[in-house]
Write an enzyme that holds these catalytic residues in place. Structure first.
Site, mmCIF file in Angstrom:
data_model
loop_
_atom_site.group_PDB
_atom_site.id
_atom_site.type_symbol
_atom_site.label_atom_id
_atom_site.label_comp_id
_atom_site.label_asym_id
_atom_site.label_seq_id
_atom_site.Cartn_x
_atom_site.Cartn_y
_atom_site.Cartn_z
ATOM 1 N N GLU A 62 45.585 -14.669 26.726
ATOM 2 C CA GLU A 62 45.347 -13.329 26.205
ATOM 3 C C GLU A 62 44.932 -12.347 27.306
ATOM 4 O O GLU A 62 45.387 -11.209 27.321
ATOM 5 C CB GLU A 62 44.263 -13.379 25.118
ATOM 6 C CG GLU A 62 44.149 -12.053 24.385
ATOM 7 C CD GLU A 62 43.349 -12.162 23.095
ATOM 8 O OE1 GLU A 62 42.853 -13.260 22.797
ATOM 9 O OE2 GLU A 62 43.232 -11.142 22.412
ATOM 10 N N ASP A 63 44.079 -12.774 28.200
ATOM 11 C CA ASP A 63 43.461 -11.807 29.111
ATOM 12 C C ASP A 63 43.920 -11.887 30.564
ATOM 13 O O ASP A 63 43.434 -11.132 31.396
ATOM 14 C CB ASP A 63 41.930 -11.975 29.086
ATOM 15 C CG ASP A 63 41.358 -11.601 27.729
ATOM 16 O OD1 ASP A 63 42.024 -10.846 27.006
ATOM 17 O OD2 ASP A 63 40.265 -12.074 27.386
ATOM 18 N N ASP A 105 9.077 -18.051 -0.747
ATOM 19 C CA ASP A 105 9.914 -19.217 -0.550
ATOM 20 C C ASP A 105 10.642 -19.108 0.788
ATOM 21 O O ASP A 105 11.806 -18.769 0.824
ATOM 22 C CB ASP A 105 10.901 -19.252 -1.727
ATOM 23 C CG ASP A 105 11.607 -20.580 -1.784
ATOM 24 O OD1 ASP A 105 11.240 -21.487 -1.032
ATOM 25 O OD2 ASP A 105 12.541 -20.696 -2.602
ATOM 26 N N HIS A 130 40.425 -20.842 26.995
ATOM 27 C CA HIS A 130 40.896 -20.251 25.740
ATOM 28 C C HIS A 130 41.337 -18.791 25.850
ATOM 29 O O HIS A 130 42.088 -18.313 25.015
ATOM 30 C CB HIS A 130 39.842 -20.410 24.627
ATOM 31 C CG HIS A 130 38.708 -19.431 24.713
ATOM 32 N ND1 HIS A 130 37.578 -19.680 25.457
ATOM 33 C CD2 HIS A 130 38.540 -18.197 24.166
ATOM 34 C CE1 HIS A 130 36.756 -18.644 25.347
ATOM 35 N NE2 HIS A 130 37.312 -17.728 24.568
ATOM 36 N N HIS A 140 31.730 -16.455 29.907
ATOM 37 C CA HIS A 140 32.116 -16.620 28.496
ATOM 38 C C HIS A 140 32.811 -17.969 28.241
ATOM 39 O O HIS A 140 32.326 -18.763 27.429
ATOM 40 C CB HIS A 140 32.957 -15.429 28.043
ATOM 41 C CG HIS A 140 33.567 -15.586 26.684
ATOM 42 N ND1 HIS A 140 32.810 -15.754 25.547
ATOM 43 C CD2 HIS A 140 34.878 -15.643 26.289
ATOM 44 C CE1 HIS A 140 33.624 -15.888 24.499
ATOM 45 N NE2 HIS A 140 34.874 -15.833 24.927
ATOM 46 N N ASP A 150 34.025 -19.774 20.230
ATOM 47 C CA ASP A 150 34.318 -18.480 20.864
ATOM 48 C C ASP A 150 33.582 -17.362 20.119
ATOM 49 O O ASP A 150 32.881 -16.539 20.709
ATOM 50 C CB ASP A 150 35.839 -18.271 20.807
ATOM 51 C CG ASP A 150 36.272 -16.932 21.372
ATOM 52 O OD1 ASP A 150 35.652 -16.480 22.362
ATOM 53 O OD2 ASP A 150 37.223 -16.339 20.816
HETATM 54 MN MN MN Z 1 36.880 -15.664 24.051
#
Ligand code: MN
Length: 723
Positions: free
Chosen positions: A76-77, A259, A72, A48, A139
């Site tokens: 958080e993780d 169109d 990034h 990712h 992201d």
């Molecule tokens: Mn991410």
């Protein structure tokens, strides 16, 4: 699969002297921190951040942004903190990663507040360091590309947020390519069936027409070359979401979809753009109203291009966008193209118009504490095709541009819509036909006697309102037709002395119904009321030969609708003896007056229209004599009817005033007046309130007697014809 080396190659291609060591360090750090983690797809988590970094490299961003892309998710993780990032990579990277992390961290309870807060954070991040937003967009793009691995409920939530927040922001930043991909991916998950159908339809059309894209592309390129205009030509199918949005806006379905092709010509100079447009219009017929000059007038997101839609030889329309290389780069990458290797800070960029919008946001956010208020004011800028309006209580309703108070009323409640007579906008009374503007506070006015009419269908801008109005009209029309059909059959039965009610009670009609393929008696009445089946053909089946030979007085059917009582005032109160009220109405084309000869005509579903025998529409209508009904005036109580008069007179001072005072002296009201001059003549159109034919004749004579009046004529309004 993206490898770290691909990212290095990509960055090197646009920035040969980049800081490779920083990227190496970020890559190793991220790989170590995310070790052992897997994505929902089952792949190692590291995939990712690698993809996000690659998307950022594709935007040609600086190595700090790419490093942030790799890192990034570590705050958080993983167990990594902002402080650790600071020690390892310095302030810039740490601040940026922290900024990206904060955007997705929610402290609010309600869904609405959460969305508003995400919005606000994105915008604040934009103005402090735009790179936070670019990383966040990258992201989101990769998450959307891999959304299939999430559970369905999560898919819907993420796709919705993407369509409502991320795609508009990408659009506002001019990042056309990312915006389109985000929209298409969201569309696919939010409306899978529609997406599938549309893709299939477009592919079928493409395969039927063979290598249509290629043929038009070659033809365009050849035309440009033979006129010595330099330019590269690209052809493609428009994005699924943009096709679909347009189909919904215009309420067309797949069968009417033409169109869907777009071509782009990229030229070296602005001059070539205009020259190219001229040549194309010589070759193919342009569709009126579709030529747009965004070069002279750029969009708010700085998009520049010439647009036109032309029609190919076989009737296939296609859009052509013509722009310079620089404009093309900005159209695809937007702010990212401007920013290039510069630092992402906004304040520093002085008078760069690109940042004006961002700077304005900083100022706003100082004044606004409630995130919802902030988002509402912001939405106005992010979605330029929409109008944001408010209820007096402060609720926000968004509408497509072109919306009217009726749209607002139907948005509140179907019944409010049905009974809407007008509105107060910003405290002022306005008619139903008023365009709503951004920020309008709308208060709907209703009346119990109001009901929808056919003109409303074309007035409203939302499909919800249109649907509700049509539904009401259809139900009403059906009801009236049933009533009319029942009366017609019962009267006809009387004429033949057939006991209709008894037949109904004994279920003697089942044979007739099944013969017509009708299941309910009401549907038979409706068909008779619509004029599809004649009442006589039904009744005759039950008449004995004797009854058939001697129907009582041929006038009975006519007598049925013989009496028209103009009650009180206005055509709405008209009644017909022998029929329920509502069944007749005065035709708008001629507005017949009591006393003048009239003709009744059974309309398709709207009851009996009463026309003046002189009405020019009558001739056209009476091609179907079965639907004619003789009617006559019965009672002439005091009431007022509207009559249009056209008066032609000399164009001299005071003459109109004399005409008006003549009318006033006859105690006659003028409802409306309009006048124009030309060729030494003046023409006035007046709408008068007239009681009956005698009254009208008196008024007409008096006006004609005014010195200088050349002609007085009653006008019939053909546009209001009813059939
Ligand atoms: Mn991410």
């Amino acid at each position: 699969m993206i490898r770290f080396e691909d990212i290095l190659d990509k960055v090197e291609s646009y920035k040969p002297d980049f800081d490779e060591e920083l990227l190496q360090k970020a890559y190793i750090f991220s790989a170590r921190e995310h070790r052992g983690q897997v994505r929902s797809s089952g792949e190692p988590y590291l995939i990712h951040p690698l993809n996000v970094a690659y998307i950022l490299a594709d935007m040609r961003l600086d190595e700090t942004s790419i490093a942030v892309g790799l890192l990034h998710d570590v705050i958080e993780d993983t167990l990594t903190t902002k402080e650790i990032l600071q020690e390892t990579f310095g302030d810039d990277v740490a601040e940026l990663v922290d900024g990206v992390t904060k955007i997705s961290r929610y402290a609010y309870v309600s869904k609405e507040e959460q969305q508003a807060e995400t919005f606000r954070k994105m915008l604040l991040a934009m103005v402090s360091d735009l790179r936070v937003v670019l990383v966040k967009l990258a992201d989101r793009l990769h998450n959307m590309r891999t959304l299939e691995f999430l559970p369905e409920e999560k898919q819907l939530a993420v796709a919705k947020e993407t369509l409502e927040i991320y795609a508009p922001i990408a659009n506002r930043l001019g990042m056309g390519r990312i915006k389109s991909e985000l929209e298409d991916l969201s569309f696919r998950y939010l409306h899978p069936r529609e997406f599938e159908e549309l893709s299939k339809a477009v592919n079928e059309k493409l395969s039927v027409s063979g290598d249509l894209v290629d043929r038009i592309r070659k033809s365009l390129a050849g035309t440009l070359a033979s006129n010595e205009i330099e330019g590269d030509v690209f052809g493609r199918v428009k994005s699924m979401y943009s096709i679909w949005s347009k189909m919904r806006r215009q309420e067309i379905d797949i069968g009417q979809l033409y169109d869907y092709l777009a071509f782009r010509i990229v030229t070296p100079s602005v001059k070539d753009c205009y020259a190219g447009l001229g040549i194309i219009h010589q070759m193919w017929r342009p569709v009126p109203g579709r030529i747009k000059d965004y070069i002279a007038m750029p969009k708010p997101n700085f998009y520049q291009s010439l647009h036109t839609t032309v029609v190919a030889d076989k009737g296939q329309p296609f859009e052509v966008q013509i722009r310079t290389r620089e404009m093309d780069l900005i159209a695809e990458q937007g702010i990212a193209a401007h920013w290039k290797y510069k630092e992402g800070r906004v304040g520093a960029s002085g008078d760069d118009a690109n940042f004006l919008w961002l700077r304005q946001l900083v100022e706003w956010q100082h004044d606004i504490k409630d995130p919802r208020v902030f988002m509402n004011s912001l939405k106005i800028d992010l979605y330029p095709d929409e109008v944001y309006t408010f209820t007096p209580r402060g609720d926000v309703f968004a509408f497509p541009r072109g919306a009217m108070p009726l749209d607002f009323a139907y948005r509140i409640h179907t019944d409010v819509g049905h009974h809407c007579v007008g509105a107060r906008v910003n405290g002022k009374l306005v008619p139903l036909r008023t365009l709503l503007k951004n920020g309008d506070i709308v208060e709907v006015l209703t009346s119990t006697t109001q009901t929808p009419n056919r003109e409303w269908v074309n007035m409203v801008a939302t499909s919800r309102a249109r649907h509700k109005i049509r539904h009401w009209l259809n139900t009403e029309q059906k009801y009236r037709s049933v009533e009319l059909g029942r009366k017609l059959i019962e009267k006809e039965a009387k004429r033949y002395k057939v006991q209709w009610r008894k037949l109904v009670a004994e279920n003697a009609l089942d044979g007739v119904l099944s013969e017509y393929g009708i299941s309910k008696l009401d549907d038979l009445y409706a068909d008779v009321g619509y004029g599809k089946i004649s009442a006589r053909s039904i009744v005759e089946r039950f008449a004995t030969d004797e009854q058939k030979e001697k129907p009582t007085d041929a006038g009975v059917i006519q007598q049925a609708v013989r009496k028209i009582f103009p009650f009180t005032s206005g055509p709405a109160a008209i009644k017909v003896k022998g029929y329920d009220d509502l069944m007749t109405y005065l035709a708008k084309c001629c507005n017949p007056l009591p006393g003048e000869p009239i003709i009744g005509y059974i309309t398709r579903g709207k009851g009996v229209a009463i026309h003046s025998a002189n009405c020019p529409n009558v001739k056209n209508l009476m091609f179907n004599p079965d639907r004619e009904i003789a009617v006559e005036w019965a009672d002439q109580r005091q009431s007022q009817f509207q009559v249009d008069l056209e008066i032609v007179m000399d164009d001299r001072q005071g003459i109109l005033a004399r005409v008006i005072s003549t009318i006033a002296n006859l105690k006659t009201n003028i409802r409306q007046m309009d006048s124009r001059t030309g060729d030494g003549k003046a023409t006035a159109e007046l709408v008068l309130e007239i009681a009956d034919l005698k009254h009208l004749e008196k008024v007409t004579r008096s006006i004609a007697g005014v010195d200088g009046v050349m002609q007085v004529e009653r006008k019939y309004n053909i546009r209001h014809a009813t059939a």
